[in-house]
Design a protein around this motif. Structure first.
Motif, PDB file in Angstrom:
ATOM      1  N   ALA B 328       0.437  -1.129   0.313  1.00 43.85           N
ATOM      2  CA  ALA B 328      -0.086  -0.022   0.077  1.00 43.85           C
ATOM      3  C   ALA B 328       1.015   1.171  -0.333  1.00 43.85           C
ATOM      4  O   ALA B 328       2.615   1.138   0.533  1.00 43.85           O
ATOM      5  N   ASP B 329       0.484   2.303  -1.014  1.00 40.36           N
ATOM      6  CA  ASP B 329       1.272   4.147  -0.532  1.00 40.36           C
ATOM      7  C   ASP B 329       1.760   3.822   0.961  1.00 40.36           C
ATOM      8  O   ASP B 329       3.102   4.369   0.971  1.00 40.36           O
ATOM      9  N   ASP B 330       0.999   3.385   1.834  1.00 43.53           N
ATOM     10  CA  ASP B 330       1.272   4.376   3.117  1.00 43.53           C
ATOM     11  C   ASP B 330       2.363   3.374   3.730  1.00 43.53           C
ATOM     12  O   ASP B 330       3.882   3.874   4.183  1.00 43.53           O
ATOM     13  N   GLU B 331       2.597   2.175   3.280  1.00 46.43           N
ATOM     14  CA  GLU B 331       3.807   1.190   3.782  1.00 46.43           C
ATOM     15  C   GLU B 331       4.738   1.882   2.689  1.00 46.43           C
ATOM     16  O   GLU B 331       6.035   1.421   3.322  1.00 46.43           O
ATOM     17  N   ILE B 332       4.378   2.098   1.475  1.00 48.33           N
ATOM     18  CA  ILE B 332       5.492   2.653   0.572  1.00 48.33           C
ATOM     19  C   ILE B 332       6.186   3.827   1.229  1.00 48.33           C
ATOM     20  O   ILE B 332       8.144   3.947   0.754  1.00 48.33           O
ATOM     21  N   LEU B 333       5.770   4.924   1.117  1.00 49.90           N
ATOM     22  CA  LEU B 333       6.019   6.236   2.103  1.00 49.90           C
ATOM     23  C   LEU B 333       6.992   5.758   3.244  1.00 49.90           C
ATOM     24  O   LEU B 333       7.859   6.955   3.751  1.00 49.90           O
ATOM     25  N   LYS B 334       6.252   5.347   4.545  1.00 49.26           N
ATOM     26  CA  LYS B 334       7.063   5.172   5.665  1.00 49.26           C
ATOM     27  C   LYS B 334       8.103   4.077   5.087  1.00 49.26           C
ATOM     28  O   LYS B 334       9.507   3.850   5.539  1.00 49.26           O
ATOM     29  N   ALA B 335       8.196   2.687   4.216  1.00 52.43           N
ATOM     30  CA  ALA B 335       9.927   2.094   4.012  1.00 52.43           C
ATOM     31  C   ALA B 335      10.570   3.481   2.947  1.00 52.43           C
ATOM     32  O   ALA B 335      11.910   3.517   3.418  1.00 52.43           O
ATOM     33  N   GLN B 336      10.525   4.612   2.452  1.00 51.18           N
ATOM     34  CA  GLN B 336      10.682   5.257   2.106  1.00 51.18           C
ATOM     35  C   GLN B 336      11.521   6.195   3.194  1.00 51.18           C
ATOM     36  O   GLN B 336      13.137   6.263   3.318  1.00 51.18           O
ATOM     37  N   VAL B 337      11.250   7.005   4.317  1.00 51.69           N
ATOM     38  CA  VAL B 337      11.625   7.141   5.512  1.00 51.69           C
ATOM     39  C   VAL B 337      12.710   6.872   5.882  1.00 51.69           C
ATOM     40  O   VAL B 337      13.978   7.103   6.476  1.00 51.69           O
TER      41      VAL B 337
END
Lengths: 403, 403
Positions: B328-337
């Protein structure tokens, strides 16, 4: 197993020496310090042919870099950036052997990664836990990234006008980031106060001795990539000037090791007309520059009104029979577009300034038509979206392109 | 002097073959075509040890790339991107041997440079003067840059929502750039009409056979960088899927040449939950995917509702005992940070998706704790400034930082 032949730190102004393994900033006389090596032993230990089997990063020059223990190396694969022949735009400008050393192809997208990789690795090695620095954006981004990897706390102060993407780079790593309503010199004063008050390491340009060791690898690579026959001219966009100082230091070290001959490239310090303290000093044959009032140019990375290492930049220029030259913002923007359209290289304004400067120096006859000329592009154009102005047709799915 | 062992083009669906030296698009049956080589002769001509003396670019694999004459090579120094050990975040996620192949460190800042460098070089070689393509941004930028260098006319159509910096990259090279109020599939239809009407070459994903040859070099490099012992798992963010198809093709070719053994890495196609046609097909054990309605994800580069090469992606996954997984997009953004803060790598959302997927597959036990795992980061985070949300303190020059 390759090792570092670092011996000590030395002041290029007063000659005083320092223990390299202690945390050190400036010389007591106020000058930056330079790392010294046992080049004779390095020469015996390292053969040119050894390099072929090493990874394509700046760490291939391990013996003449300051990090002693491999476990302290903080790397994201930086270095060995390509040298790209400019066979279309070069001859158009009357330069038949023009090359671009492209520092856009490196972690963080700018040459600042070199200084940060080596500076942070050595900071880790001497036990530094927190550091602070002012920045025009790209250096702060690079130091944020590498300190994050090293587990070192990082405090960054940058002008509000610095490229926005560099804020994001700092922020996403978790660095303590502050903007200042002013120039990098104002950011520097804020950092100076913080460092004095909280006993944090000051990682400002040339206030620590190892960033320059990272930058010098540009000179090592140019020599290696041209098969140890240095080019005739290297043009370098000059703000703080660490790059040009580093390239000169690298070439002198290679001479000491007998890896290159007596010939030196003529080093050219390129600035913008809106901030040209080094050019003014060079024109007046001075040994140091004077603070440039109301500095402003689109080439934000070289908006440095007074560099701490100005005397070292001027020395590199004088001793190589180089010169200093300023170009206007409109020339920079035109060079950026011309280079992209002719060669496919999307460079930053600072890199474009070098192309504009090379063209001028050719016109003036200072560069000969067949001389081998390298322009340093210090970063990718991706970090400066605002320099590209574009109006585009928007189609509906049922509409057609016009050919 | 190394030469190319390209022999012909072959349809992976119906087996029909084509002369590689003629301008060719799809097979008559509608399938993409794949370049074939005389691998037996290539094996005899090229030794692993020869590579040490070649430049660190994808052109080191000259014998199994399709360009026949050196003079047609259009290069900006692309390839040999670093493989970065993730020793902090890896163990935190239970992955003790996690690596990042960082395609952010390449011209244009994304892996699209590989396909463009080889695709444009070969287009130049077979005499193509103009080409057109739809893009989600990064491929268009790369093809604009390389066609500018090659002197080939380039027409690009991209969705209005594509990353803004990619518009600038296309525009500064002088490409004919159009935006469309729709998705890449709408851009594709516009290009399709233009190509039919004006007899221009169609450089759409997999509609020309050589982009994949550039992408396959990621697989060649991974094998070489791990000293010809392939890792256990490779996770790849999958939109059009050319990269995963290319990596699989590369590894099969290396097997034919005897450069790697029988072991294949398990290939994982990573998608976003907002556009996961390959995942759906894999879950249903299908051989092809179905158009994904209302596709939307922050990982714009993998917003491809129906890929022309879907059957080849699925084949690569099935034949290597791999899998397909959506995050999911929120997992993607968290992984990026998380990745930036722990390792200093500022990756694009597509790359971050692979980290999120690796973590999930570890949790599910599909990946073992000590397996050697490579996540492909297809581009630099610099191209996606909007994914980083940041509010910052602005100081006046006389104010202090708070420590």
């Amino acid at each position: 197993m390759p090792i570092s032949y670092l011996t000590h730190l030395k002041c290029p102004k007063c000659g005083k020496t320092y223990d390299a393994d202690k945390v050190t900033q400036l010389c007591l006389c106020g000058s930056p310090l330079l790392a010294q090596y046992d080049l004779e032993s390095a020469r015996k230990a390292l053969k040119k042919s050894d390099l072929a089997n090493r990874e394509p990063s700046l760490w291939r020059y391990r013996e003449i870099l300051p990090v002693k223990d491999d476990k302290n190396i903080v790397s994201l694969g930086e270095g060995m950036t390509p040298i790209i022949p400019l066979k279309t735009i070069g001859p158009k400008l009357g330069l038949n052997n023009l090359y671009l050393k492209d520092e856009g192809i490196i972690p963080t997208g700018t040459f600042k990664a070199r200084g940060a990789a080596v500076g942070v690795s050595r900071a880790k090695e001497v036990g530094i836990k927190a550091l602070a620095m002012p920045t025009n954006g790209n250096a702060g981004a690079a130091w944020s990234i590498y300190t994050a990897r090293a587990g070192i706390k990082c405090i960054i102060v940058m002008p509000e006008d610095a490229p926005e993407i560099t804020r994001n780079e700092c922020a996403i790593t978790g660095a303590d980031l502050y903007l200042v309503n002013g120039l990098i010199s104002d950011a520097g004063k804020i950092v100076g106060r913080a460092v004095a008050k909280h006993s944090i390491f000051d990682a400002s340009t040339l206030k620590e001795p190892y960033r320059i060791e990272g930058k010098k690898t540009m000179g090592l690579e140019i020599a290696e990539q041209f098969n140890w026959e240095v080019p005739d001219v290297i043009l370098y966009p000059t703000g703080g000037g660490v790059g040009i100082i580093g390239i000169y230091k690298a070439l002198k070290e290679l001479q000491s090791m007998g890896w290159i001959g007596e010939k030196m490239p003529r080093l050219v310090a390129v600035q913008a007309t809106g901030c040209a303290p080094i050019v003014k000093a060079w024109e007046e044959k001075k040994e140091a520059s004077v603070f440039w009032e109301n500095a402003k140019t689109i080439a934000f990375g070289i908006t440095v009104p007074k560099a701490l290492g100005d005397f070292l930049v001027l020395q590199a220029v004088y001793e190589t029979n180089g010169c200093a030259i300023a170009v206007a913002d409109d020339e920079i923007l035109k060079a950026q577009v011309d280079l992209a359209a002719a060669e496919g290289a999307f460079v930053c304004p600072e890199g474009a300034a070098c192309l504009a400067a090379a063209s001028k120096l050719r016109e003036q006859g200072w560069i000969g038509a067949d001389e081998k000329v390298v322009i340093l592009n210090t970063g990718t154009g991706l970090k400066y979206p605002d320099t590209v102005q574009v109006e585009l047709p928007v189609l509906k799915p049922e509409e057609d392109v016009k050919i």
